[in-house]
Design an enzyme around this catalytic site. Sequence first.
Site, PDB file in Angstrom:
ATOM      1  N   GLU A  84       0.714  -1.186  -0.219  1.00 27.70           N
ATOM      2  CA  GLU A  84       0.069   0.000  -0.098  1.00 27.70           C
ATOM      3  C   GLU A  84       0.787   1.266   0.147  1.00 27.70           C
ATOM      4  O   GLU A  84       1.960   1.411   0.534  1.00 27.70           O
ATOM      5  CB  GLU A  84      -1.045  -0.145   1.256  1.00 27.70           C
ATOM      6  CG  GLU A  84      -1.964   1.156   1.513  1.00 27.70           C
ATOM      7  CD  GLU A  84      -2.335   1.397   2.758  1.00 27.70           C
ATOM      8  OE1 GLU A  84      -3.190   2.357   3.297  1.00 27.70           O
ATOM      9  OE2 GLU A  84      -1.921   0.607   3.784  1.00 27.70           O
ATOM     10  N   LYS A 111      -9.588   3.392  -2.557  1.00 30.04           N
ATOM     11  CA  LYS A 111      -9.987   2.913  -1.295  1.00 30.04           C
ATOM     12  C   LYS A 111     -11.281   3.569  -0.946  1.00 30.04           C
ATOM     13  O   LYS A 111     -11.370   4.854  -1.005  1.00 30.04           O
ATOM     14  CB  LYS A 111      -8.948   3.144  -0.331  1.00 30.04           C
ATOM     15  CG  LYS A 111      -9.134   2.549   0.834  1.00 30.04           C
ATOM     16  CD  LYS A 111      -8.212   2.873   2.186  1.00 30.04           C
ATOM     17  CE  LYS A 111      -8.386   2.086   3.247  1.00 30.04           C
ATOM     18  NZ  LYS A 111      -7.490   2.515   4.504  1.00 30.04           N
ATOM     19  N   CYS A 164      -5.516  -1.790   3.228  1.00 31.43           N
ATOM     20  CA  CYS A 164      -5.288  -1.872   4.471  1.00 31.43           C
ATOM     21  C   CYS A 164      -6.361  -2.554   5.172  1.00 31.43           C
ATOM     22  O   CYS A 164      -6.651  -3.611   4.871  1.00 31.43           O
ATOM     23  CB  CYS A 164      -5.212  -0.299   4.778  1.00 31.43           C
ATOM     24  SG  CYS A 164      -4.677   0.053   6.769  1.00 31.43           S
TER      25      CYS A 164
END
Length: 533
Positions: free
Chosen positions: A292, A357, A410
């Site tokens: 990430e 995201k 995440c």
Amino acid sequence: MIPARSIGSAIILSWGWKRAAIALSAGAASSLAMAPFNAWPILFLTFPVMVWLIDGAGAGRWRGIPAAAMAGWWFGLGYFVPGLYWIGYAFLVDAPTFAWLLPFAVLGLPAYLALFTAFAFALARLIWSSGASRVLALAASLTIGEWLRGQMLSGFPWNAFGYALTEPLALAQTASLIGLWGLTFLAVAIFASPALLLDTDLRGRRPWIAPAMALLLLVIMGIHGMVRLALQPTGHVAGVKLRIMQPNVPQDARFNYAAKAEVMQKYLNLSDRATGPQSTGVRDATVLIWPESAFPFFLTREADAMAQIADLLPKGTVLITGAVRAPDLPPGAKIARAYNSIYVIDHDGSVLSVYDKLHLVPFGEYLPFQDFAEKLGFVQLTKVSGGFIPGLRRKPMEVPGAPRMLPLICYEAVFPRDIASRDDRPGWMINLTNDGWFGISTGPYQHLQQARLRAIEEGLPLVRAANTGVSAVIDPVGRIVARLGLGAEGVLDSGLPTAIKPTIYARTGDIPAAIMVAAALIIAIRRRAAKAV
């Protein structure tokens, strides 16, 4: 030796600070059931304490509901502080700016999360009665409280009680039937059942029956899991070879543009590292994976970086990487906000697809009431002015030469049922993360534990690339077939496990867990009503 009955009676009769200390201690001990300790048998000692605390709350005002809620809050505080202490590490990455907030994070977040435990205790007390039905009342109430914790104010279902039943792996297979919330219900019911051994008003009934049934259920879960594991050996997708790069880059370097060349060169060298006498580096892989937010710059706006990636990738190899993405703006416009994204990049440096995201981390990627908070001088940990922009939707991404993948960035991997659509099932899941915020602590192990459960729930393999670890390749029943440890630097070569047929949970979602909770509530309420007559 103090008899167990005397201990139970002392807890029931406790009040004031002693009662708070008992609840706090029981909660703290319960946190040992989570990764990396996985000492779940301790819950046979600590969860009965919850029953006795709620029993004793009846001496308080308003049917004991406020006293039960207070006991629940102390239990929750004890559980969440040692379970989430590692959040404080993130405030030390830029200590001059954020260190003063560390106590508020380490104590404030647990104090907030403990409100859901308090709510659950209060709800349980509202429908409380004698006998085994009160264990069902507690299991249903805590499951509702934990579910709400995973939903409200963006949600944070971290270390839900159900994760206690995910180690050994055979027990975790029950998640393929009922998911995390079903496991949470069973965990509370099973581990709280020994409290019934101290009951003295059962009118001739045997108090050991409910605990014996709980143990039998645990054995059945284990047998079911062993059979399922035996029937589902790990297979691999033909022609797909993964290489996961775990750079172990210090957190401060990942957000420092001056470290651009150093970071990029490390990624390139590490990605092409030979891992044995027969290895040819990145040419062994068809899919190269970086973690990430891999770069301290906007990747696609740095032509030299894209050219270096094209030079690295041989024909037939694609790169999947995390990166901060600038929004589409007119030329020369100032970039005020950004996306946390995943790119799929072909061997010639062209971008094939992008995912932004959806589920942003509060205080890490955005601030509640962002504009007002920034006027007061506050900034989130990533220091992105205006905060990150949430994506619009999650859908499977095309990967040349491999099955379609579902992207998770995440902590998106900790939200059950936010994962895969039943109508658009991918072939695998990918979780790019940067747990470097949390140092060498229990946090990354907990993150891995929770991501692994998503694979079991959905019957899909999960590939995890983490900056500092733990990177792993997980098959659809939760076996970790390849792994790079926490704090290690290196590459992980592996095949891609094949998916299995959609699990019962993948087809029905949380309906089985909801039925269990509803049935327990009906039993508890009927028992309470019968007692009141």
